[in-house]
Write an enzyme that holds these catalytic residues in place. Structure first.
Site, PDB file in Angstrom:
ATOM      1  N   LYS A  10    -180.352  16.074  -1.957  1.00 18.01           N
ATOM      2  CA  LYS A  10    -181.057  17.045  -1.102  1.00 18.01           C
ATOM      3  C   LYS A  10    -182.177  17.734  -1.876  1.00 18.01           C
ATOM      4  CE  LYS A  10    -178.701  20.827   0.425  1.00 18.01           C
ATOM      5  NZ  LYS A  10    -179.436  22.056   0.086  1.00 18.01           N
ATOM      6  N   ARG A  15    -188.159  18.139  -2.869  1.00 17.30           N
ATOM      7  CA  ARG A  15    -189.252  18.155  -3.850  1.00 17.30           C
ATOM      8  C   ARG A  15    -190.140  16.927  -3.735  1.00 17.30           C
ATOM      9  NH1 ARG A  15    -185.223  21.340  -5.348  1.00 17.30           N
ATOM     10  NH2 ARG A  15    -185.631  23.119  -6.709  1.00 17.30           N
ATOM     11  N   ASP A 313    -173.254  24.294  -6.460  1.00 21.23           N
ATOM     12  CA  ASP A 313    -172.976  23.765  -5.121  1.00 21.23           C
ATOM     13  C   ASP A 313    -171.623  23.058  -5.040  1.00 21.23           C
ATOM     14  OD1 ASP A 313    -175.324  24.787  -4.203  1.00 21.23           O
ATOM     15  OD2 ASP A 313    -176.443  22.914  -4.341  1.00 21.23           O
ATOM     16  N   LYS A 340    -175.218  32.278  -0.456  1.00 26.80           N
ATOM     17  CA  LYS A 340    -175.517  30.889  -0.082  1.00 26.80           C
ATOM     18  C   LYS A 340    -175.525  30.786   1.454  1.00 26.80           C
ATOM     19  CE  LYS A 340    -176.048  29.139  -4.111  1.00 26.80           C
ATOM     20  NZ  LYS A 340    -177.402  28.737  -4.495  1.00 26.80           N
TER      21      LYS A 340
HETATM   22  C1  S3P Z   1    -181.325  24.286  -4.862  1.00 25.23           C
HETATM   23  C2  S3P Z   1    -180.965  25.275  -5.736  1.00 25.23           C
HETATM   24  C3  S3P Z   1    -179.701  26.001  -5.676  1.00 25.23           C
HETATM   25  C4  S3P Z   1    -178.689  25.268  -4.806  1.00 25.23           C
HETATM   26  C5  S3P Z   1    -179.281  24.780  -3.519  1.00 25.23           C
HETATM   27  C6  S3P Z   1    -180.422  23.825  -3.796  1.00 25.23           C
HETATM   28  C7  S3P Z   1    -182.638  23.640  -5.006  1.00 25.23           C
HETATM   29  O1  S3P Z   1    -179.944  27.268  -5.088  1.00 25.23           O
HETATM   30  O2  S3P Z   1    -177.593  26.093  -4.560  1.00 25.23           O
HETATM   31  O3  S3P Z   1    -178.314  24.094  -2.744  1.00 25.23           O
HETATM   32  O4  S3P Z   1    -182.844  22.548  -4.471  1.00 25.23           O
HETATM   33  O5  S3P Z   1    -183.486  24.218  -5.690  1.00 25.23           O
HETATM   34  P1  S3P Z   1    -180.432  28.516  -5.990  1.00 25.23           P
HETATM   35  O6  S3P Z   1    -181.763  28.212  -6.525  1.00 25.23           O
HETATM   36  O7  S3P Z   1    -180.464  29.663  -5.031  1.00 25.23           O
HETATM   37  O8  S3P Z   1    -179.378  28.641  -7.033  1.00 25.23           O
END
Ligand code: S3P
Length: 675
Positions: A10, A15, A313, A340
């Site tokens: 994901k 990105r 996660d 979250k």
């Molecule tokens: C993510 C960063 C994490 C993660 C999220 C995806 C990302 O969040 O928990 O599922 O793709 O940059 P945080 O940056 O808030 O820790």
């Protein structure tokens, strides 16, 4: 043992879509996740003027023509990031430097999540924001500005914050340095490096520093095969550790970026055996490999703040495992979990208690005491995909009886999760299983015994589903249900009755009941009848072709026809073909097939079908555009959008001989029926 490739990563999909959009030239992306979160990023980028096509369900290539670092267009509508925090935060960074005004919003859960962690440092770079609702939350309007360089020390380790700031520096052409307490996932850095951008990362007294220096004025295109998502694989790692017997799954092509795989160290402390086989080649700097979990005794462990960013996660999956380990597992330093998709600390504690597991909720974590008693009770998903999936794993274990209120939320990051889970656990003979089950390409033995087999064949325009379905049905001696013929029959009947298309949206069930349209079994197949007349050539007039799609978008029509389609499948022995046969009409079909082919191949077939004489490259291009537009409508329509059904056998027919594809489907059906 089942080989499983869980859906694409994901974080990397977001990105890859964003960087490909900002590049100059055509990027080639494969293995993208098609879950709801990346769809939100894709739709947002389209609203901002990037001509991104549909995310391919089967992981095949998507080409993205980038618009350049400053090429986004002012949107004419609010950008809806749905449930996706990554979409919102990364785009706030990207939009900070564009010459436009845009407003971002999200669903109820996302509108509760904190945004100041990105808007505050971005404001210091010169970006302008207006909070349109609750303070610090979406909806937020961003007005792009000329940016200044930034040195930011973040109190949280967050890849979304770091990513947003790096993307602002990149598009705004200014240096950015971000320091975070512990290194968070570094996908933005790795992809940018692979695109030739100077990014330096080092450990300093203050924490991890990432520095973007002298950003380039243009990005080259990206060629990237997105690995499978470690966070999605985590649920099946846990399942594999908890199911008794031999190794049950081998998880292939999983992204093994060390900023993501903290769970593996924790599992090893708990006494778990996970074989890790790393491939020799990285993908744009992202390591990839195979994981094989082996079941065995597990004991509780302690997880503290420094470990959290690399498994943030995976906590829901870890907690599911902890509930079945011996002794206590204590997780602290995890207050980020409270912001979250749900408050995951509260959600996990509430659900564990509902199942009779002893748990203590801490301000920044949880203490769980494992038990081997059968788990029984009702749990909630709290609108959070990972909570639903973690308890899904517990629900699937032999002896447990766990009901989850909303399973569909898993589609946010893992379309097809439930079918895959069913497929694996039913092979292990879980008495508490949920009926017929199959993982992609792995027909189950649990055929529906009350009726004969139903095979669905769905696919986009030009994928060859009609011809394939007809021939497969003939080979098997089944009836062929051409769902399009029913829509055409109704279109024909309405036009004949002199009811103009602008009145069709107002038609209700009683109006439709006036038309005696039905399918009648005749000569081993179905005839479409209007009253006493069999319709045939009438279904293919240009007038019907022109108007049929107006009709097929109407909810009343779809539900009216649904009954007729299902009636046709009452005794099975059916090959049903269309765009929603496996997802909506026959969700419990015994084999679901999804046919695809490259856009060019599909356009070529369409031209051949219509016998368009030597249409040349321009004709082919026009046809490709028509099909792309149709794909877009089909996949984004609110009713029954075109999707590969979870667990479908996906066949890319580009370059396949017709007989080969028919043979492959027939073989699957024969395997399934044990013939
Ligand atoms: C993510 C960063 C994490 C993660 C999220 C995806 C990302 O969040 O928990 O599922 O793709 O940059 P945080 O940056 O808030 O820790």
């Amino acid at each position: 043992m089942i080989d499983v490739r869980v859906p694409g990563d994901k974080s990397l999909t977001h990105r890859a879509l964003i960087l490909a959009s900002l590049a100059e030239g055509e990027s080639r992306l494969t293995g993208l996740l098609t879950g709801e979160d990346p769809q939100a990023t894709r739709n947002a980028l389209r609203t901002l003027g990037v001509p991104i096509g549909v995310l391919p369900e089967d992981g095949t290539e998507l080409r993205v023509s980038g618009v350049g670092l400053q090429g986004l267009r002012e949107p004419t509508q609010l950008i809806d990031c749905c449930n996706s925090g990554t979409t919102a935060r990364l785009l706030l960074g990207v939009l900070s430097s564009q010459r436009l005004v845009a407003a971002l919003t999200g669903d109820e859960s996302l509108r509760r999540r904190p945004m100041r962690r990105v808007t505050e440092p971005l404001s210091r770079m010169g970006a302008q924001f207006r909070e349109l609702g609750v303070r610090g939350c979406l909806p937020i309007e961003v007005r792009g500005s000329v940016l200044r360089p930034l040195e930011h020390v973040s109190t949280v380790s967050s890849a979304q914050v770091k990513g947003a700031l790096l993307l602002a520096g990149l598009t705004g052409g200014v240096d950015v340095s971000v320091v975070e307490p512990v290194l968070s996932r570094d996908h933005t850095e790795r992809l940018l490096r692979a695109m030739g951008v100077g990014i330096h990362s080092e450990h300093t007294d203050q924490g991890w520093q990432v520095r973007l220096s002298e950003p380039p004025s243009a990005l080259p295109p990206l060629d990237f095969a997105v690995p499978a998502d470690f966070s999605s694989a985590a649920f099946f790692l846990v399942l594999g550790l908890l199911l008794g017997g031999d190794a049950s799954v081998r998880l292939v092509e999983v992204g093994l970026n060390p900023t993501r795989t903290g769970l593996l160290s924790v599992l090893s402390r708990m006494g778990a055996t996970v074989e890790v086989d790393r491939e020799s080649d990285d993908r744009c700097g992202e390591p990839v490999g195979t994981l094989i979990p082996h079941s065995g005794r597990l004991q509780g462990t302690e997880v503290t703040a420094a470990e959290l960013p690399a498994l943030i996660d995976e906590v829901p999956a870890l907690v599911a495992l902890a509930a079945r380990a011996e002794g206590v597992t204590r997780i602290t330093g995890a207050s980020e979990l409270r912001v979250k998709e749900s408050d995951r600390i509260a959600a996990l504690a509430t659900n564990l208690r509902a199942l009779g597991v002893s748990v203590e909720e801490l301000p920044d974590g949880l203490e769980v005491e494992g038990t081997d008693r059968p788990l029984q009770g009702e749990v909630r998903s709290f609108d959070d995909h990972r909570i639903a999936m973690a308890f899904g794993v517990l629900a699937s274990l032999p002896g447990n009886r766990v009901r989850i209120d909303d399973r569909a939320v898993a589609d946010v990051s893992f379309p097809g999760f439930w079918r895959l889970l069913d497929g694996i656990t039913s092979k292990h003979g879980n008495a508490g299983g949920r009926g017929s089950a199959r993982s992609a390409g792995q027909p189950a033995s649990g055929l529906n015994r009350k009726r004969g087999p139903i095979i669905t064949i769905d696919g986009p325009a030009g994928s060859g589903k009609s011809t394939t379905a007809r021939v497969v049905a003939q080979r098997l001696g089944f009836r062929h249900l051409d769902s399009g013929a029913l829509y055409r029959a109704l279109t024909c009947a309405l036009l004949e009755a002199g009811i103009p298309p602008d009145r069709w949206p107002a038609l209700d069930r009683a109006d439709l009941d006036r038309f005696a349209i039905r399918l009648e079994p005749r000569a081993g197949n179905f005839a479409v009848l209007l009253g006493q007349s069999v319709l045939d050539a009438e279904l293919r007039t240009s007038e019907v072709t022109e108007h049929v799609s107006q009709l097929s978008g109407l909810p009343a029509v779809r539900s009216w026809l649904l009954e007729r389609q299902r009636a046709a499948g009452a005794s099975g022995q059916l090959v049903a073909e269309g765009r929603d046969m496996g997802t909506v009409v026959f969700p419990d079909a015994d084999l679901k097939v999804f046919l695809t082919a490259s856009l060019e191949e599909r356009a070529r077939r369409r031209l051949e079908d219509r016998a368009v004489p030597r249409s040349g490259p321009a004709g082919l291009r026009d046809e490709m555009q028509r099909i792309e537009a149709r794909d877009d409508r089909d996949r984004n329509r609110p009713l029954s959008p075109l999707r590969a059904p979870p667990g479908a056998l996906v066949i890319d027919t580009t370059g396949l001989k017709f007989e080969e594809q028919v043979e492959s489907i027939v073989r699957h059906v024969l395997d399934l029926t044990g013939c």
